[in-house]
Design a protein around this motif. Structure first.
Motif, short mmCIF file in Angstrom:
data_model
loop_
_atom_site.label_atom_id
_atom_site.label_comp_id
_atom_site.label_asym_id
_atom_site.label_seq_id
_atom_site.Cartn_x
_atom_site.Cartn_y
_atom_site.Cartn_z
N ALA A 139 0.83 -1.21 0.00
CA ALA A 139 0.00 0.00 0.00
C ALA A 139 0.86 1.26 0.00
CB ALA A 139 -0.93 0.00 1.21
N ARG A 140 1.95 1.23 0.73
CA ARG A 140 2.80 2.41 0.87
C ARG A 140 4.23 2.08 0.47
NH1 ARG A 140 0.24 6.49 3.38
NH2 ARG A 140 -1.62 6.02 4.63
N LEU A 141 4.89 3.07 -0.13
CA LEU A 141 6.28 2.88 -0.53
C LEU A 141 6.99 4.22 -0.38
CD1 LEU A 141 8.27 0.77 -1.66
CD2 LEU A 141 7.70 1.58 -3.94
N SER A 142 7.78 4.34 0.67
CA SER A 142 8.48 5.60 0.93
C SER A 142 9.72 5.71 0.05
CB SER A 142 8.89 5.67 2.40
OG SER A 142 9.89 4.68 2.68
N GLY A 176 1.09 8.85 -5.58
CA GLY A 176 1.61 10.02 -6.27
C GLY A 176 2.89 10.58 -5.68
N GLN A 177 3.34 10.02 -4.55
CA GLN A 177 4.55 10.53 -3.91
C GLN A 177 5.81 10.04 -4.63
OE1 GLN A 177 4.36 12.80 -1.39
NE2 GLN A 177 2.17 12.66 -1.88
N PRO A 178 6.89 10.81 -4.60
CA PRO A 178 8.12 10.40 -5.29
C PRO A 178 8.72 9.13 -4.69
CG PRO A 178 8.18 12.74 -4.72
CD PRO A 178 7.01 12.15 -4.00
N THR A 179 9.25 8.28 -5.53
CA THR A 179 9.97 7.09 -5.11
C THR A 179 11.19 6.92 -6.02
OG1 THR A 179 8.81 5.54 -6.58
CG2 THR A 179 7.80 5.97 -4.42
N ALA A 180 11.99 5.92 -5.72
CA ALA A 180 13.19 5.65 -6.53
C ALA A 180 12.91 4.69 -7.68
CB ALA A 180 14.29 5.09 -5.63
N SER A 181 11.67 4.35 -7.92
CA SER A 181 11.34 3.41 -9.00
C SER A 181 11.72 4.00 -10.35
CB SER A 181 9.86 3.06 -8.98
OG SER A 181 9.08 4.21 -9.19
N VAL A 182 12.11 3.13 -11.27
CA VAL A 182 12.54 3.57 -12.60
C VAL A 182 11.34 3.87 -13.49
CG1 VAL A 182 13.78 2.82 -14.68
CG2 VAL A 182 14.75 2.39 -12.42
N THR A 183 10.28 3.07 -13.38
CA THR A 183 9.04 3.35 -14.11
C THR A 183 7.87 3.23 -13.16
OG1 THR A 183 8.63 1.06 -14.83
CG2 THR A 183 9.97 2.45 -16.28
N ARG A 184 6.78 3.90 -13.51
CA ARG A 184 5.52 3.82 -12.76
C ARG A 184 4.38 3.70 -13.78
NH1 ARG A 184 4.39 8.35 -8.35
NH2 ARG A 184 5.84 7.05 -7.13
N TRP A 185 3.54 2.69 -13.58
CA TRP A 185 2.48 2.36 -14.52
C TRP A 185 1.12 2.38 -13.83
CZ3 TRP A 185 4.05 0.89 -19.58
CH2 TRP A 185 5.42 0.65 -19.73
N ARG A 186 0.07 2.66 -14.62
CA ARG A 186 -1.30 2.61 -14.13
C ARG A 186 -2.14 1.88 -15.17
NH1 ARG A 186 -2.90 8.25 -12.19
NH2 ARG A 186 -2.83 8.69 -14.43
N VAL A 187 -2.95 0.92 -14.71
CA VAL A 187 -3.71 0.05 -15.62
C VAL A 187 -5.20 0.18 -15.32
CG1 VAL A 187 -4.01 -2.29 -16.51
CG2 VAL A 187 -1.77 -1.55 -15.66
N SER A 188 -5.99 0.48 -16.35
CA SER A 188 -7.44 0.60 -16.22
C SER A 188 -8.13 -0.30 -17.23
CB SER A 188 -7.90 2.04 -16.46
OG SER A 188 -7.22 2.95 -15.61
N VAL A 189 -9.27 -0.83 -16.85
CA VAL A 189 -10.02 -1.74 -17.72
C VAL A 189 -10.84 -0.94 -18.73
CG1 VAL A 189 -11.86 -3.46 -17.78
CG2 VAL A 189 -10.11 -3.57 -16.00
N LEU A 190 -10.82 -1.39 -19.99
CA LEU A 190 -11.65 -0.83 -21.06
C LEU A 190 -12.61 -1.91 -21.56
CD1 LEU A 190 -8.92 1.04 -23.19
CD2 LEU A 190 -10.58 2.07 -21.61
#
Length: 253
Positions: A139-142, A176-190
């Motif tokens: 749920a959380r990732l600092s 929406g908070q900054p993290t060290a991840s290289v990519t961030r993705w969001r997936v929604s159903v169509l």
């Protein structure tokens, strides 16, 4: 004369090269999606191995959350070796991720007692070095935790996939908070494509690349993972722009 080495363009180029290089200055290997529309947007032509990546559902509902999990399963399915999948809720549905190409005999399923234990398992799995991928539903990732995970992934060259899940709306804002991840993705159903006969067509997703280090954001309308973990581009979306296609659908109503 101005020093070329101090040029902003040169500095930006050096930063991009540094992001593409792993420890010791070696170029990072990548895991391509096999779709030019996506791979050309990613530095190196695919998801960087030895890095941390984040994925979440486009909304707060279970349907988008399930789509995000299947998107992650498809990525993990295309790696080699066992996949460690860490959860705090015992609701991982093996038949579903098998349909996305990740067979149960490849999955090491760990149920952590809480978020702290989950992150510890996530980091330990990444440091192990003998896994194809490590997935953790958190749920959380600092920033501090994500930096530790990114460093662990770099050490072993194992891809880390943080599947962001939350129980309440207040936790959703953490994505929406900054993290060290290289990519961030969001997936929604169509809506799936209508079939000429009664039945359901292949599921479709709106996949948004909302952050990419040393790259640009983008979004794609895609057909969901098949039983090999592969995504597909719908035949009518020829220009790779889901907004235009969705706009045409709305206009035709």
């Amino acid at each position: 004369m101005p020093n070329p080495a101090s040029s902003p363009a040169i500095a930006e180029l050096r930063e991009r090269i540094a992001h593409l290089e792993g420890p010791g200055g070696r170029a990072r290997s990548v895991l391509p999606f096999g779709l030019k529309d996506i791979d050309r947007r990613l530095p190196g032509g695919g998801l960087a191995l030895g890095c941390l990546h984040e994925v979440a559902g486009g909304g707060n509902g279970a349907v988008d959350g399930a789509a995000a999990a299947l998107f992650v399963a498809g990525i993990a399915a295309r790696t080699r070796g066992k996949v460690l999948w860490v959860v705090t809720r015992p609701d991982l549905f093996a038949p579903a991720i098998a349909q996305a190409g990740l067979q149960p005999d490849r999955v090491i399923h760990v149920e952590a007692g809480d978020e702290k234990a989950l992150l510890a398992c996530f980091e330990e799995g990444l440091r192990h070095g003998g896994l194809g991928a490590v997935v953790a539903e958190t749920a959380r990732l600092s920033m501090t935790a994500s930096r530790r995970l990114q460093l662990a992934a770099e050490t072993s060259n194992t891809i880390g996939l943080a599947l962001r899940r939350w129980r309440r709306q207040t936790e959703a804002g953490d994505f929406g908070q900054p993290t060290a991840s290289v990519t961030r993705w969001r997936v929604s159903v169509l809506p799936s494509r209508p079939l000429p006969v009664p039945g359901l067509g292949r599921a479709r997703w709106l996949v948004e690349l909302i952050r990419c280090r040393a790259g640009e954001s983008a979004d794609f309308e895609l057909e969901a993972c098949d039983d090999t973990g592969r995504l597909a581009l719908p035949s009518e979306v020829a220009d790779g722009s889901p907004q235009k296609e969705i706009g045409r659908r709305i206009a035709s109503r």
